[in-house]
Write an enzyme that holds these catalytic residues in place. Structure first.
Site, mmCIF file in Angstrom:
data_model
loop_
_atom_site.group_PDB
_atom_site.id
_atom_site.type_symbol
_atom_site.label_atom_id
_atom_site.label_comp_id
_atom_site.label_asym_id
_atom_site.label_seq_id
_atom_site.Cartn_x
_atom_site.Cartn_y
_atom_site.Cartn_z
ATOM 1 N N HIS A 127 16.662 55.402 45.454
ATOM 2 C CA HIS A 127 16.465 54.863 43.883
ATOM 3 C C HIS A 127 15.717 53.520 43.696
ATOM 4 C CE1 HIS A 127 17.633 53.856 39.715
ATOM 5 N NE2 HIS A 127 18.001 55.089 39.661
ATOM 6 N N HIS B 203 23.329 56.178 43.991
ATOM 7 C CA HIS B 203 22.693 55.075 42.810
ATOM 8 C C HIS B 203 23.688 54.604 41.762
ATOM 9 C CE1 HIS B 203 22.254 58.881 40.520
ATOM 10 N NE2 HIS B 203 22.191 58.061 39.650
ATOM 11 N N GLU C 67 28.963 56.978 31.549
ATOM 12 C CA GLU C 67 28.214 58.465 30.881
ATOM 13 C C GLU C 67 29.149 59.242 30.530
ATOM 14 O OE1 GLU C 67 27.462 56.881 34.161
ATOM 15 O OE2 GLU C 67 25.492 56.988 34.444
ATOM 16 N N ARG D 6 26.407 53.546 39.189
ATOM 17 C CA ARG D 6 26.880 52.246 38.611
ATOM 18 C C ARG D 6 28.313 52.192 39.178
ATOM 19 N NH1 ARG D 6 24.715 49.210 34.202
ATOM 20 N NH2 ARG D 6 22.985 50.608 34.232
#
Ligand code: UD1
Ligand code: UDP
Length: 368
Positions: free
Chosen positions: A238, A205, A132, A207
């Site tokens: 999730h 959740h 991100e 990564r």
């Protein structure tokens, strides 16, 4: 007539873009188009239904177990067709997902101006959050309009040399969404389950937490839950099978931790509002919690949302099992710390971010 297209694909982008879709649709002189990439499927549909937004285009890219390559390639290719057909004057993207990056890149290749909503968040470590931080920096280098949620985000962009006239401090549209979801009358079977206990909301959740970090978090949560008979932990999980498998391995058979399917956004916000505290690695929840005055233990090593830390609501604790265990326990036992963290201070705006963004796009200035 000016054609504005909003592109999003995951649950958090949808939650923060739907208020803007709704605001833009009230404005005269603009045509508002919505393109969803479908990076998420069920979790996206929950949000669209909650806000009553129907997309004009849906790339339907989601596949079980998708990789960054899959999503990037499918969105980039799919957006080419959509942009050629719709010919928008400007495209708005949100935040930092692969949808955000790949659709902004498609616009760049076609010389279509990009507006970046939730611009300027930074850790300056491209490995955390991964991918991100790279995505938002890359979009920042393309965007003609940067809608920064806070002054701190604006300062990051200025420091990077973005033109000052491209940056607008608007507040975060997450707060706009919260203003429409939290209600005084709310019932749910899981609330009945938690009645009489301190309700802790857990989500995880990310990564960079896949694998061992998730296992460590879950083990710590289980140990604390089993020690405190008055605590119940609710984990709306999730849909990622990797996350589910780790949770199943560590939390099965613990009756004070309940794993449930993802909650729709209205229900989830109402659960947050009624919770005692929150454990999360989510980005969006770090923005919502200060507004609700709920202490958050952030299950990450760094955050791009230091405003919430400064406000006192967030504590970044990482994912070491002993640290998660100690910090969670302390918040349950140390009243002074709990009270200090639960003092409501919302650094993310007044719920009018969508109004301001729509003003800038339609009038060139803000009226609120
Ligand atoms: C994505 C974003 C992340 C954001 C998160 C919000 C990237 C790289 N990651 O991560 O920034 O925090 O969304 O939740 O853009 N799945 C379903 N149904 C759904 C959604 C997901 O089954 O509605 C499953 C699928 O098996 C899918 C997997 O989850 O392949 C992972 O989804 P993906 O969007 O690739 O990653 P997230 O971890 O959700
Ligand atoms: N959320 C939701 N249902 C849930 C869990 C979270 O609606 O079961 C909302 C939450 O309020 C926040 C957003 O989803 O607005 C956060 O999404 P997520 O944690 O998936 O992504 P991130 O914010 O980390 O990118």
């Amino acid at each position: 007539m000016k054609k504005i297209m909003l592109v999003f694909g995951t649950r958090p982008e949808a939650i923060k873009m739907c208020p803007l879709v709704r605001e833009l649709k009230t404005r005269r002189g603009v045509e508002t188009l919505v393109c969803v990439t479908g990076q998420h499927r069920e979790m996206l549909r929950q949000v669209l239904d909650a806000f009553g937004v129907e997309p004009d285009y849906d790339l339907m890219v989601m596949a079980p177990g998708q990789t960054l390559f899959d999503v990037t390639a499918r969105v980039l290719e799919g957006m080419k067709g959509v942009l050629e057909a719709a010919k928008p004057d400007i495209v708005l993207v949100h935040g930092d997902t692969t949808t955000t990056f790949a659709s902004a890149l498609a616009c760049f290749y076609m010389n279509i101006p990009v507006g970046h909503v939730e611009a300027g968040l930074r850790t300056y470590n491209v490995m955390a959050p991964y991918p991100e931080e790279f995505n938002r920096q890359a979009v920042g280098s393309i965007a003609s309009y940067n809608f920064a949620p806070t002054a701190l985000a604006r300062d990051n962009l200025l420091r990077e040399g973005k033109p000052p006239q491209s940056i607008y401090v608007t507040g975060n549209t997450a707060i706009d969404a919260l203003g429409t979801t939290v209600v005084s009358e709310f019932e749910h079977p899981e609330l009945t389950w938690a009645q009489g206990s301190r309700l802790v909301i857990l989500t995880a959740h990310r990564r960079e937490n896949w694998g061992e970090p998730l296992h460590r978090i879950f083990r710590a949560v289980r140990r604390v839950a089993e020690e405190f008979p008055d605590v119940k932990v609710l984990y709306p999980i999730h849909l990622n099978p990797l996350v589910r498998q780790a949770a199943e391995e560590e939390l099965a058979g613990c009756d004070r931790v309940r794993i449930i399917e993802p909650l729709d956004v209205v229900a989830f916000h109402n659960f947050l509002a009624r919770s005692y505290m929150i454990l999360t690695d989510s980005g969006g929840i770090q923005e919502e919690a200060p507004s609700l005055g709920k202490p958050v233990l952030v299950l990450r090593d760094v955050t791009e949302r230091p405003e919430g830390v400064k406000a006192g609501t967030l504590r970044v604790i990482g994912t070491r099992e002993d640290v998660v265990y100690d910090e969670f326990r302390t918040l349950l036992t140390d009243e002074e710390r709990y009270n200090a963290m639960s003092r409501a201070q919302n650094p993310y705006g007044d719920g009018l971010a969508s109004h301001r963004i729509a003003d800038i796009l339609t009038k060139g200035r803000t009226t609120v």
